[in-house]
Design a protein around this motif. Structure first.
Motif, PDB file in Angstrom:
ATOM      1  N   LYS A   1     -18.972  -4.695   1.344  1.00 38.80           N
ATOM      2  CA  LYS A   1     -17.932  -5.459   2.041  1.00 38.80           C
ATOM      3  C   LYS A   1     -18.364  -5.965   3.410  1.00 38.80           C
ATOM      4  O   LYS A   1     -17.882  -6.981   3.884  1.00 38.80           O
TER       5      LYS A   1
ATOM      6  N   GLU B   1      -3.548   7.045   7.040  1.00 34.77           N
ATOM      7  CA  GLU B   1      -4.134   7.839   5.965  1.00 34.77           C
ATOM      8  C   GLU B   1      -5.206   8.792   6.470  1.00 34.77           C
ATOM      9  O   GLU B   1      -5.877   8.519   7.471  1.00 34.77           O
ATOM     10  N   GLU B   2      -5.384   9.846   5.715  1.00 36.12           N
ATOM     11  CA  GLU B   2      -6.522  10.750   5.913  1.00 36.12           C
ATOM     12  C   GLU B   2      -7.797   9.934   5.729  1.00 36.12           C
ATOM     13  O   GLU B   2      -7.881   9.130   4.796  1.00 36.12           O
ATOM     14  N   LYS B   3      -8.763  10.137   6.632  1.00 36.64           N
ATOM     15  CA  LYS B   3     -10.025   9.385   6.491  1.00 36.64           C
ATOM     16  C   LYS B   3     -10.935  10.118   5.506  1.00 36.64           C
ATOM     17  O   LYS B   3     -11.287  11.278   5.722  1.00 36.64           O
ATOM     18  N   LEU B   4     -11.279   9.430   4.443  1.00 34.39           N
ATOM     19  CA  LEU B   4     -12.097  10.057   3.399  1.00 34.39           C
ATOM     20  C   LEU B   4     -13.564   9.710   3.609  1.00 34.39           C
ATOM     21  O   LEU B   4     -13.898   8.581   3.977  1.00 34.39           O
TER      22      LEU B   4
ATOM     23  N   LEU C   1      -8.738   4.960  -3.062  1.00 33.04           N
ATOM     24  CA  LEU C   1      -8.499   4.309  -1.772  1.00 33.04           C
ATOM     25  C   LEU C   1      -7.445   3.234  -1.942  1.00 33.04           C
ATOM     26  O   LEU C   1      -6.598   3.022  -1.084  1.00 33.04           O
ATOM     27  N   GLU C   2      -7.567   2.502  -3.055  1.00 34.06           N
ATOM     28  CA  GLU C   2      -6.611   1.417  -3.303  1.00 34.06           C
ATOM     29  C   GLU C   2      -6.633   1.025  -4.764  1.00 34.06           C
ATOM     30  O   GLU C   2      -7.624   1.235  -5.461  1.00 34.06           O
TER      31      GLU C   2
ATOM     32  N   VAL D   1      -7.175   6.387   9.010  1.00 35.49           N
ATOM     33  CA  VAL D   1      -7.263   4.981   8.593  1.00 35.49           C
ATOM     34  C   VAL D   1      -5.860   4.399   8.674  1.00 35.49           C
ATOM     35  O   VAL D   1      -4.910   4.971   8.121  1.00 35.49           O
TER      36      VAL D   1
ATOM     37  N   LYS E   1       0.835  -1.204   0.000  1.00 34.78           N
ATOM     38  CA  LYS E   1       0.000   0.000   0.000  1.00 34.78           C
ATOM     39  C   LYS E   1       0.869   1.254   0.000  1.00 34.78           C
ATOM     40  O   LYS E   1       0.476   2.289  -0.535  1.00 34.78           O
TER      41      LYS E   1
ATOM     42  N   LYS F   1      -3.285   1.297   7.893  1.00 32.39           N
ATOM     43  CA  LYS F   1      -3.204   0.150   6.977  1.00 32.39           C
ATOM     44  C   LYS F   1      -1.859  -0.554   7.080  1.00 32.39           C
ATOM     45  O   LYS F   1      -0.804   0.109   7.018  1.00 32.39           O
TER      46      LYS F   1
ATOM     47  N   VAL G   1      -6.818  -3.310   7.339  1.00 30.74           N
ATOM     48  CA  VAL G   1      -7.274  -1.910   7.282  1.00 30.74           C
ATOM     49  C   VAL G   1      -8.144  -1.594   8.490  1.00 30.74           C
ATOM     50  O   VAL G   1      -9.075  -2.335   8.798  1.00 30.74           O
TER      51      VAL G   1
ATOM     52  N   GLU H   1     -18.400   4.913  -2.062  1.00 28.99           N
ATOM     53  CA  GLU H   1     -17.359   4.108  -2.702  1.00 28.99           C
ATOM     54  C   GLU H   1     -17.811   3.635  -4.084  1.00 28.99           C
ATOM     55  O   GLU H   1     -19.000   3.420  -4.327  1.00 28.99           O
TER      56      GLU H   1
HETATM   57  P1  AMP Z   1      -8.679  -1.020   1.124  1.00 27.29           P
HETATM   58  O1  AMP Z   1      -8.345  -2.464   1.335  1.00 27.29           O
HETATM   59  O2  AMP Z   1      -7.505  -0.100   1.130  1.00 27.29           O
HETATM   60  O3  AMP Z   1      -9.637  -0.778   0.004  1.00 27.29           O
HETATM   61  O4  AMP Z   1      -9.612  -0.649   2.385  1.00 27.29           O
HETATM   62  C1  AMP Z   1     -10.760  -1.409   2.717  1.00 27.29           C
HETATM   63  C2  AMP Z   1     -11.913  -0.499   3.037  1.00 27.29           C
HETATM   64  O5  AMP Z   1     -11.559   0.418   4.073  1.00 27.29           O
HETATM   65  C3  AMP Z   1     -12.334   0.406   1.865  1.00 27.29           C
HETATM   66  O6  AMP Z   1     -13.203  -0.228   0.993  1.00 27.29           O
HETATM   67  C4  AMP Z   1     -12.980   1.554   2.605  1.00 27.29           C
HETATM   68  O7  AMP Z   1     -14.303   1.226   2.981  1.00 27.29           O
HETATM   69  C5  AMP Z   1     -12.145   1.690   3.843  1.00 27.29           C
HETATM   70  N1  AMP Z   1     -11.068   2.677   3.625  1.00 27.29           N
HETATM   71  C6  AMP Z   1      -9.818   2.437   3.160  1.00 27.29           C
HETATM   72  N2  AMP Z   1      -9.099   3.568   3.094  1.00 27.29           N
HETATM   73  C7  AMP Z   1      -9.887   4.557   3.527  1.00 27.29           C
HETATM   74  C8  AMP Z   1      -9.713   5.975   3.691  1.00 27.29           C
HETATM   75  N3  AMP Z   1      -8.554   6.578   3.436  1.00 27.29           N
HETATM   76  N4  AMP Z   1     -10.774   6.669   4.146  1.00 27.29           N
HETATM   77  C9  AMP Z   1     -11.937   6.079   4.455  1.00 27.29           C
HETATM   78  N5  AMP Z   1     -12.165   4.764   4.323  1.00 27.29           N
HETATM   79  C10 AMP Z   1     -11.158   3.994   3.866  1.00 27.29           C
END
Ligand code: AMP
Ligand code: GLY
Length: 413
Positions: A208, A179-182, A276-277, A138, A100, A140, A150, A186
């Motif tokens: 999810k 990370e900054e929480k967004l 986000l990813e 957040v 990541k 990770k 996460v 989605e």
């Molecule tokens: P990821 O595996 O990085 O996609 O993270 C899994 C889930 O965590 C995502 O589908 C989002 O619901 C939540 N998430 C990840 N990063 C953030 C972020 N920076 N801000 C808010 N929610 C996040």
């Protein structure tokens, strides 16, 4: 042409189903496959030696890789001394999913819209930082963690607990991101690329969490639908300009060998779409709706990534909405029982699709063999009709402990 699909989930069943519709497909093997797929080959997905032997023996010309770990482990590089085409990124490019931190650095370098972040190599220094920002962040884990690395936190206590859990699992010297929480909605965008050009499938949304209303623990995905009503022409343009184009330009600049799918996990915030990813493969369960919604020949689309014709590929979609509800084993994502007989599979309408995930065929019976068992997919002109019908179908299929979410596709953002 003979093809091998690697993986054993609903995504791989959907890929094999779609490939089998192509006139160019002579035989589609699935390694190792599940109770719903044909031509299964019992080889472990990371046993590249055995996969290579099998592919040479069967004169396979194309391998499509479903899950991320063979890609992160370098399956594309492993086959580079053969004439077999492997659909997916090479090991270096697969770091966009495998790390990541690498992904965030790539986004920053190429101006891809994403949230702010800090990188840490020690739990202790991350602990100081999360106190400064009052825990609203957040956290990770850097590497692959099968969706379990996460932590979305709102308080110092939540963030501390997350760091303590990471320390218990990986020790003090762990690579992690804060990370900054967004905040926003989605969206999953999947694009086929040859490393230079791209074609985008319909936008979809994953669900999810285990429980209705997006509550409860995270799972591998409890359902998906496409297209997504809030994906307007303006949003589409913004995503292309601020996210897809700079990402693809970066793939080229880095000289990655990337003939595969790039998945953009996005948050649509008030200040625009942000990544986000990245995933370096088709998403699951998004694939189970976006492939049925794709009107063309999947094999032609995949081959166009190798022969330089992707740029001119005319991508078209079927009408209406596609909804996928996952039937899971009771107890999932924690401990659950396997081995229950599944009945009623033949009672659903002819046009309903069933993609198997955690199933196994024994004699003539289909039995449960995993947490996520089946994907039930319905296509109708409106989202409401698709939702109504898919839930009727879910009732017809029976196995002990069957659990599913009752609100797939009903989010209003
Ligand atoms: P990821 O595996 O990085 O996609 O993270 C899994 C889930 O965590 C995502 O589908 C989002 O619901 C939540 N998430 C990840 N990063 C953030 C972020 N920076 N801000 C808010 N929610 C996040
Ligand atoms: N649906 C999210 C993933 O495939 O990782």
């Amino acid at each position: 042409m003979k093809i091998a699909v690697i993986g054993s989930g609903g995504r791989e069943h959907a890929i094999a189903w779609k490939l089998n519709q192509s006139e160019l497909a002579e035989k589609v093997f699935v390694i190792p496959g599940n109770g719903g797929t044909e031509n299964n080959v019992p080889i472990y997905v990371n046993d590249f030696d055995e996969i290579k032997k099998f592919c040479k023996l069967e004169k396979i010309e194309l391998i499509i890789v479903g899950p991320e770990d063979p890609l992160v482990n370098g399956i594309v590089d492993y086959f580079s001394d053969t004439s077999i085409k492997v659909f997916g990124p090479d090991k270096a490019a697969a770091q966009l999913e495998g790390s990541k931190i690498s992904a965030k650095k790539f986004m920053k370098k190429y101006g891809v819209s994403t949230g702010d972040f800090e990188e840490f190599n020690k739990i202790n220094s991350a602990m100081k930082f999360i106190k400064k920002i009052k825990g609203n962040c957040v956290i990770k884990y850097d590497g692959l963690a099968a969706g379990k690395g996460v932590y979305v936190c709102s308080t110092i206590k939540e963030a501390e607990d997350a760091l303590i859990e990471l320390k218990e699992k990986y020790g003090e010297d762990v690579h992690l991101l804060v990370e900054e929480k967004l905040i926003g909605s989605e969206l999953s965008i999947l694009a086929f690329t040859d490393g230079e050009n791209y074609q985008v499938l319909l936008p979809s949304q994953d669900h999810k969490q285990l429980l209705d209303g997006d509550k409860g623990p995270n799972t591998g995905g409890m359902g998906a639908f496409c297209p997504v009503p809030f994906y307007t022409e303006d949003l589409k343009k913004l995503i292309e300009e601020e996210i897809i184009k700079p990402t693809i330009a970066g793939l080229k600049k880095e000289n990655f060998n990337y003939k595969g799918v790039i998945y953009f996990g996005l948050m649509i915030t008030k200040s625009g779409p942000k990544v986000l990813e990245y995933n370096v493969r088709l998403g699951d369960p998004e694939t189970e709706v976006v492939l049925p919604a794709f009107k063309g020949d999947l094999l032609e689309l995949v081959l166009s990534c190798f022969d330089g014709t992707l740029k001119d590929f005319k991508i078209e979609f079927n009408d209406g909405y596609f909804v996928d509800v996952v039937l899971a084993s009771g107890g999932y994502p924690k401990a659950y029982q396997k081995g229950y007989e599944i009945t009623g599979l033949e009672d659903v309408s002819d046009e309903t699709l069933i993609f198997h995930a955690g199933t196994k065929k024994t004699n003539s019976k289909i039995i449960t063999n995993g947490g996520r068992v089946l994907n039930i997919i319905v296509n109708r002109k409106t989202l409401e009709k698709a939702i109504d019908k898919v839930y009727n179908e879910c009732e017809l299929i029976k196995f002990e402990g069957k659990y599913y979410r009752g609100d797939i596709g009903t989010r209003n953002s």
